[in-house]
Scaffold this motif. Sequence first.
Motif, mmCIF file in Angstrom:
data_model
loop_
_atom_site.group_PDB
_atom_site.id
_atom_site.type_symbol
_atom_site.label_atom_id
_atom_site.label_comp_id
_atom_site.label_asym_id
_atom_site.label_seq_id
_atom_site.Cartn_x
_atom_site.Cartn_y
_atom_site.Cartn_z
ATOM 1 N N ALA A 22 -18.626 15.267 -15.091
ATOM 2 C CA ALA A 22 -18.483 16.719 -15.032
ATOM 3 C C ALA A 22 -17.783 17.254 -16.274
ATOM 4 C CB ALA A 22 -17.698 17.117 -13.780
ATOM 5 N N TYR A 23 -16.737 16.563 -16.730
ATOM 6 C CA TYR A 23 -16.051 16.979 -17.958
ATOM 7 C C TYR A 23 -16.997 16.875 -19.160
ATOM 8 C CZ TYR A 23 -11.313 17.460 -16.081
ATOM 9 O OH TYR A 23 -10.198 17.900 -15.413
ATOM 10 N N LEU A 24 -17.795 15.793 -19.190
ATOM 11 C CA LEU A 24 -18.756 15.638 -20.281
ATOM 12 C C LEU A 24 -19.781 16.764 -20.264
ATOM 13 C CD1 LEU A 24 -19.873 13.934 -22.628
ATOM 14 C CD2 LEU A 24 -21.226 12.660 -20.948
ATOM 15 N N ALA A 25 -20.277 17.126 -19.082
ATOM 16 C CA ALA A 25 -21.258 18.209 -18.978
ATOM 17 C C ALA A 25 -20.668 19.530 -19.446
ATOM 18 C CB ALA A 25 -21.732 18.329 -17.530
ATOM 19 N N LEU A 26 -19.370 19.700 -19.256
ATOM 20 C CA LEU A 26 -18.703 20.929 -19.662
ATOM 21 C C LEU A 26 -18.779 21.137 -21.171
ATOM 22 C CD1 LEU A 26 -17.120 22.983 -17.866
ATOM 23 C CD2 LEU A 26 -15.020 21.896 -18.674
ATOM 24 N N THR A 27 -18.885 20.043 -21.940
ATOM 25 C CA THR A 27 -18.925 20.125 -23.406
ATOM 26 C C THR A 27 -20.314 20.427 -23.954
ATOM 27 O OG1 THR A 27 -19.368 17.755 -23.732
ATOM 28 C CG2 THR A 27 -17.058 18.416 -23.517
ATOM 29 N N LYS A 28 -21.321 20.491 -23.073
ATOM 30 C CA LYS A 28 -22.709 20.707 -23.496
ATOM 31 C C LYS A 28 -23.131 19.658 -24.537
ATOM 32 C CE LYS A 28 -22.549 25.708 -22.653
ATOM 33 N NZ LYS A 28 -22.848 27.058 -23.196
ATOM 34 N N PRO A 29 -23.224 18.385 -24.115
ATOM 35 C CA PRO A 29 -23.458 17.287 -25.064
ATOM 36 C C PRO A 29 -24.735 17.404 -25.883
ATOM 37 C CG PRO A 29 -23.663 16.547 -22.780
ATOM 38 C CD PRO A 29 -23.053 17.898 -22.739
ATOM 39 N N ARG A 30 -25.792 18.022 -25.337
ATOM 40 C CA ARG A 30 -27.026 18.158 -26.121
ATOM 41 C C ARG A 30 -26.822 19.087 -27.309
ATOM 42 N NH1 ARG A 30 -32.031 18.538 -21.737
ATOM 43 N NH2 ARG A 30 -31.791 16.417 -20.883
ATOM 44 N N VAL A 31 -26.035 20.128 -27.094
ATOM 45 C CA VAL A 31 -25.717 21.033 -28.200
ATOM 46 C C VAL A 31 -24.867 20.314 -29.235
ATOM 47 C CG1 VAL A 31 -24.577 23.190 -28.836
ATOM 48 C CG2 VAL A 31 -25.874 23.049 -26.704
ATOM 49 N N VAL A 32 -23.881 19.544 -28.770
ATOM 50 C CA VAL A 32 -23.015 18.787 -29.677
ATOM 51 C C VAL A 32 -23.832 17.813 -30.510
ATOM 52 C CG1 VAL A 32 -21.137 17.095 -29.802
ATOM 53 C CG2 VAL A 32 -20.986 18.999 -28.181
ATOM 54 N N GLU A 33 -24.770 17.133 -29.869
ATOM 55 C CA GLU A 33 -25.627 16.177 -30.579
ATOM 56 C C GLU A 33 -26.395 16.850 -31.704
ATOM 57 O OE1 GLU A 33 -29.474 13.280 -29.626
ATOM 58 O OE2 GLU A 33 -28.395 14.254 -27.987
ATOM 59 N N LEU A 34 -26.950 18.012 -31.427
ATOM 60 C CA LEU A 34 -27.719 18.736 -32.446
ATOM 61 C C LEU A 34 -26.821 19.179 -33.602
ATOM 62 C CD1 LEU A 34 -30.479 19.866 -33.228
ATOM 63 C CD2 LEU A 34 -29.894 21.956 -31.979
ATOM 64 N N LEU A 35 -25.599 19.596 -33.278
ATOM 65 C CA LEU A 35 -24.672 20.019 -34.326
ATOM 66 C C LEU A 35 -24.294 18.849 -35.232
ATOM 67 C CD1 LEU A 35 -22.302 22.412 -32.326
ATOM 68 C CD2 LEU A 35 -24.207 23.028 -33.820
ATOM 69 N N ALA A 66 -14.479 19.776 -31.362
ATOM 70 C CA ALA A 66 -14.439 21.232 -31.539
ATOM 71 C C ALA A 66 -15.613 21.898 -30.829
ATOM 72 C CB ALA A 66 -14.444 21.577 -33.028
ATOM 73 N N ALA A 67 -16.808 21.345 -31.012
ATOM 74 C CA ALA A 67 -17.987 21.903 -30.344
ATOM 75 C C ALA A 67 -17.870 21.773 -28.833
ATOM 76 C CB ALA A 67 -19.249 21.199 -30.842
ATOM 77 N N GLY A 68 -17.337 20.640 -28.370
ATOM 78 C CA GLY A 68 -17.144 20.444 -26.933
ATOM 79 C C GLY A 68 -16.153 21.430 -26.352
ATOM 80 N N SER A 69 -15.093 21.714 -27.104
ATOM 81 C CA SER A 69 -14.110 22.705 -26.667
ATOM 82 C C SER A 69 -14.749 24.079 -26.539
ATOM 83 C CB SER A 69 -12.950 22.764 -27.658
ATOM 84 O OG SER A 69 -12.109 23.864 -27.401
ATOM 85 N N ALA A 70 -15.529 24.472 -27.545
ATOM 86 C CA ALA A 70 -16.208 25.769 -27.503
ATOM 87 C C ALA A 70 -17.160 25.847 -26.309
ATOM 88 C CB ALA A 70 -16.964 25.999 -28.806
ATOM 89 N N GLY A 71 -17.887 24.753 -26.063
ATOM 90 C CA GLY A 71 -18.791 24.723 -24.922
ATOM 91 C C GLY A 71 -18.055 24.846 -23.598
ATOM 92 N N ALA A 72 -16.892 24.187 -23.494
ATOM 93 C CA ALA A 72 -16.104 24.254 -22.264
ATOM 94 C C ALA A 72 -15.553 25.660 -22.033
ATOM 95 C CB ALA A 72 -14.961 23.239 -22.325
ATOM 96 N N PHE A 73 -15.064 26.296 -23.102
ATOM 97 C CA PHE A 73 -14.615 27.685 -22.979
ATOM 98 C C PHE A 73 -15.767 28.589 -22.534
ATOM 99 C CE2 PHE A 73 -10.864 26.776 -25.818
ATOM 100 C CZ PHE A 73 -9.896 27.298 -24.961
ATOM 101 N N ASN A 74 -16.947 28.354 -23.113
ATOM 102 C CA ASN A 74 -18.120 29.147 -22.758
ATOM 103 C C ASN A 74 -18.455 29.006 -21.276
ATOM 104 O OD1 ASN A 74 -21.368 28.892 -22.440
ATOM 105 N ND2 ASN A 74 -20.833 30.574 -23.815
ATOM 106 N N GLY A 157 -24.927 33.049 -33.444
ATOM 107 C CA GLY A 157 -25.390 31.769 -33.968
ATOM 108 C C GLY A 157 -24.623 31.282 -35.175
ATOM 109 N N ILE A 158 -23.778 32.154 -35.743
ATOM 110 C CA ILE A 158 -22.952 31.736 -36.876
ATOM 111 C C ILE A 158 -22.110 30.520 -36.511
ATOM 112 C CG2 ILE A 158 -20.999 32.426 -38.336
ATOM 113 C CD1 ILE A 158 -22.112 35.260 -38.296
ATOM 114 N N ALA A 159 -21.678 30.464 -35.250
ATOM 115 C CA ALA A 159 -20.830 29.341 -34.820
ATOM 116 C C ALA A 159 -21.531 27.999 -35.026
ATOM 117 C CB ALA A 159 -20.450 29.517 -33.356
ATOM 118 N N GLY A 160 -22.840 27.969 -34.808
ATOM 119 C CA GLY A 160 -23.582 26.726 -34.968
ATOM 120 C C GLY A 160 -23.788 26.304 -36.408
ATOM 121 N N CYS A 161 -23.441 27.183 -37.348
ATOM 122 C CA CYS A 161 -23.586 26.874 -38.775
ATOM 123 C C CYS A 161 -22.374 26.136 -39.336
ATOM 124 C CB CYS A 161 -23.791 28.158 -39.584
ATOM 125 S SG CYS A 161 -25.110 29.232 -38.989
ATOM 126 N N PHE A 162 -21.261 26.196 -38.630
ATOM 127 C CA PHE A 162 -20.019 25.650 -39.181
ATOM 128 C C PHE A 162 -20.024 24.132 -39.410
ATOM 129 C CE2 PHE A 162 -18.218 29.780 -38.201
ATOM 130 C CZ PHE A 162 -17.279 29.931 -39.211
#
Length: 306
Positions: A22-35, A66-74, A157-162
């Motif tokens: 559940a914690y892993l899902a909170l980070t949106k791992p597919r998005v993290v992988e792409l980043l 960092a991406a996982g944190s943003a995903g969890a906040f989202n 989408g600027i966030a995904g450019c970082f």
Amino acid sequence: MDVTVAPQLDRSPIGFRRKARAYLALTKPRVVELLLVTTAPVMILAQGGIPDLFLVFATLLGGAMAAGSAGAFNCYIDRDIDRLMKRTSNRPLVTGELSDREAVVFAWALGLASIAWLWFTTNWLASALALAAILTYVVFYTIVLKRRTEQNIVWGGIAGCFPVVIGWSAVTESLSWEAFILFLVVFLWTPPHYWPLSMKYEDDYAAAGVPMLAVVRQRSEVGLQVILYAWATVACSLLLIPIAPMGVVYSVVAVAAGAWFLWESHRLYAHAIREGEVRPMRVFHSSITYLTLVFVAVGVDPLLPF
């Protein structure tokens, strides 16, 4: 009258493995992988070869946190509308696998850890850019833009450019035109990547009151915007050839993959204006493949003598 039924919470005991998932899902791992796909190749380009492997590991780990944190906040901020959409009905705050408190504490801890980790293992610039990425996604996109404007994904989408500039700065402790061009590639790529997904789930977004472009515009208009941004993405990717400069491998991949991306975008528009069967997920998946191929070429090209 339509009645939205809230999903039933799972009241069964939650073990360690289920809680960890559940914690892993909170980070949106597919998005993290792409980043992360956009980070490592940029580090190779910045180095002009293979960078220090620990530096690569440290940057990827910090970026993932960092991406996982943003995903969890989202997930925490959007938990109310996630309950209204089928696409997000299995997220841990909807199912009850995690409490709101657990989610927000995890998001803060992961975010602070990512900033500290990058500060001590890379440099202050990479750390500051990671902080900027989290704030951009959480505040600028999730809180300010997402529920207010059809242009939400464009500027959000600027966030995904970082990750591009984080990877570059981790190696060089600076930024340059190459990094900015690749930043812009991801920025321009995000709308034609995400808008087809919003076309597929437009009923979900409409139910949640989120004004994604596919909700407030005709499909033909969305298709046209996808084409325009796809052309801008491919054109921007070609700017790297004379600026870097890039060799044969990147040039061929950028042109060939770009042509395929454009073909799929035009097909989407053609079906939309004819009001035929629209398959937006073809463009969604092809956009992921396109970005992956371009950035793999970014990493491979500096390693070859031509």
